[in-house]
Design an enzyme around this catalytic site. Sequence first.
Site, PDB file in Angstrom:
ATOM      1  N   HIS A 265      -9.300   6.255  -1.343  1.00 29.07           N
ATOM      2  CA  HIS A 265      -9.155   5.592  -0.035  1.00 29.07           C
ATOM      3  C   HIS A 265     -10.296   4.604   0.217  1.00 29.07           C
ATOM      4  CE1 HIS A 265      -6.603   9.244   1.402  1.00 29.07           C
ATOM      5  NE2 HIS A 265      -5.786   8.215   1.204  1.00 29.07           N
TER       6      HIS A 265
ATOM      7  N   ARG B 138      -0.490  18.809  -1.061  1.00 23.53           N
ATOM      8  CA  ARG B 138      -1.486  19.162  -2.093  1.00 23.53           C
ATOM      9  C   ARG B 138      -2.390  20.286  -1.607  1.00 23.53           C
ATOM     10  NH1 ARG B 138      -3.456  13.098  -3.061  1.00 23.53           N
ATOM     11  NH2 ARG B 138      -2.108  12.712  -1.277  1.00 23.53           N
TER      12      ARG B 138
ATOM     13  N   GLU C 206      -6.447  -0.950   5.980  1.00 21.39           N
ATOM     14  CA  GLU C 206      -6.635  -1.089   4.535  1.00 21.39           C
ATOM     15  C   GLU C 206      -6.060  -2.421   4.065  1.00 21.39           C
ATOM     16  OE1 GLU C 206      -4.574   2.788   4.294  1.00 21.39           O
ATOM     17  OE2 GLU C 206      -5.927   3.228   2.643  1.00 21.39           O
TER      18      GLU C 206
ATOM     19  N   ASN D  90       0.849  -1.194   0.000  1.00 23.35           N
ATOM     20  CA  ASN D  90       0.000   0.000   0.000  1.00 23.35           C
ATOM     21  C   ASN D  90       0.885   1.245   0.000  1.00 23.35           C
ATOM     22  OD1 ASN D  90      -1.759   2.091   0.560  1.00 23.35           O
ATOM     23  ND2 ASN D  90      -2.374   1.325   2.566  1.00 23.35           N
TER      24      ASN D  90
ATOM     25  N   ARG E  90      -2.635  -1.895  -3.700  1.00 24.98           N
ATOM     26  CA  ARG E  90      -3.565  -0.773  -3.736  1.00 24.98           C
ATOM     27  C   ARG E  90      -3.233   0.060  -4.981  1.00 24.98           C
ATOM     28  NH1 ARG E  90      -2.858   4.666  -0.340  1.00 24.98           N
ATOM     29  NH2 ARG E  90      -4.680   5.769  -1.104  1.00 24.98           N
TER      30      ARG E  90
END
Length: 388
Positions: free
Chosen positions: A169, A230, A374, A7, A80
């Site tokens: 996500h 970002r 995850e 991931n 992922r």
Amino acid sequence: MNVLVINSGSSSLKFQVIDMNTKQTLCKGLVERIGLDGILNYQPGNGEKRSQHLEIPDHNTALGYVLDTISCNIDAVGHRIVHGGAGVSAPLIINDKMLVEFEKYNSLAPLHNPACLLGVKAAQKFISDVPHVASFDTAYYTGMEDEDFLYALDYSLYEKYGYRKFGFHSASHKYVNLRAAAITGISPDKLHAISCHIGGGVTVAASIGCEGVDTSVGYGTVCGVPMGTRSGDVDPDVILNMIEEQGMSAKEVKEIIYKKSGLLGLSAVSSDIRDILNASSRGNKRAELALRIFSRSIRRFIGALAMSLQGRMDALIFTAGIGENSAIVRSMICRNLDVLGIKIDENLNNSCSGESIISAADSRVKVIVVPTNEELMIATQTIETIRS
Ligand code: ADP
């Protein structure tokens, strides 16, 4: 059956080998502060923890260290993949043609997709005799309605170029929503919740029945809440001005909005919230400003996305590096949220560890911290895909 899950986040690379018969983690690790002063944290599974400072300029180098470190047998690899476009709604066994297809979306997830794809190629080379499965960050939102995923542009642009909102996500939002259902005792298909994945990347999602119905992010991975580097939402006129009036190239603008903005750009301190919190507590005004803008933006999205929950919010969920670990940020976000029936208990917020309810007794909405997993979601999808 042992599944290695890889991931890659924007500033980290997590890996985990899970024995899917017992659901036990055999070993796991986290390479963090990629591009800063890299750290490889590794837990072989016997309770021991190792940590090593290494030169880790990029995700490719990180993966090299990971594959050197793992010693257990691997039967499948789950990856992922952040952006797979509109055509994918379920995990897929990876083939070469598919990798070429996914490269088309690199420009929409420039901090992740290239790293994810390099990760797939490197892993396929080192572990060539097992299936590799792609699990998509966009998949949780395939049920989003057109009124939520379309932009109010000329409709023919959507037909021609596919401009729409996606959402990211997936594995994290799915996992924490399922956990929130279990914690609150509400049936998973009935839960109405807002989940805030607050890490290097930040997404806020509205979910009904543990499926995404709306999201703070969009076509690419830059909009919504400001993130580590970002910008989050910026008026398109600012971008046009940069190009038309300031003479910047599209590449320069992209560099600014993806890599030089957010917490880093506002504070000029760091993209890492721990550095921002430190600087702010020492009186650095710009770090303090970055913190305020960051938490205010998340609060604003919680308010906006609550409108997609069809009139009921059962839970507000915090997860990922910042959401799980920073009581200060959670507290700043929840300030004045009583307007939505959300009130946290500061003592519970400050003392929480692991899965915890941190809402006040008279809060209409349960506020829950859930450490994301995850990797377990991706490993489960990997096995289901191989067996189907
Ligand atoms: P990503 O996977 O998107 O790179 P993570 O979920 O690993 O992001 O989160 C990274 C962020 O979590 C960083 O800003 C980091 O400072 C923050 N973080 C990690 N541990 C802690 C902690 N103990 N306290 C506060 N923030 C933390």
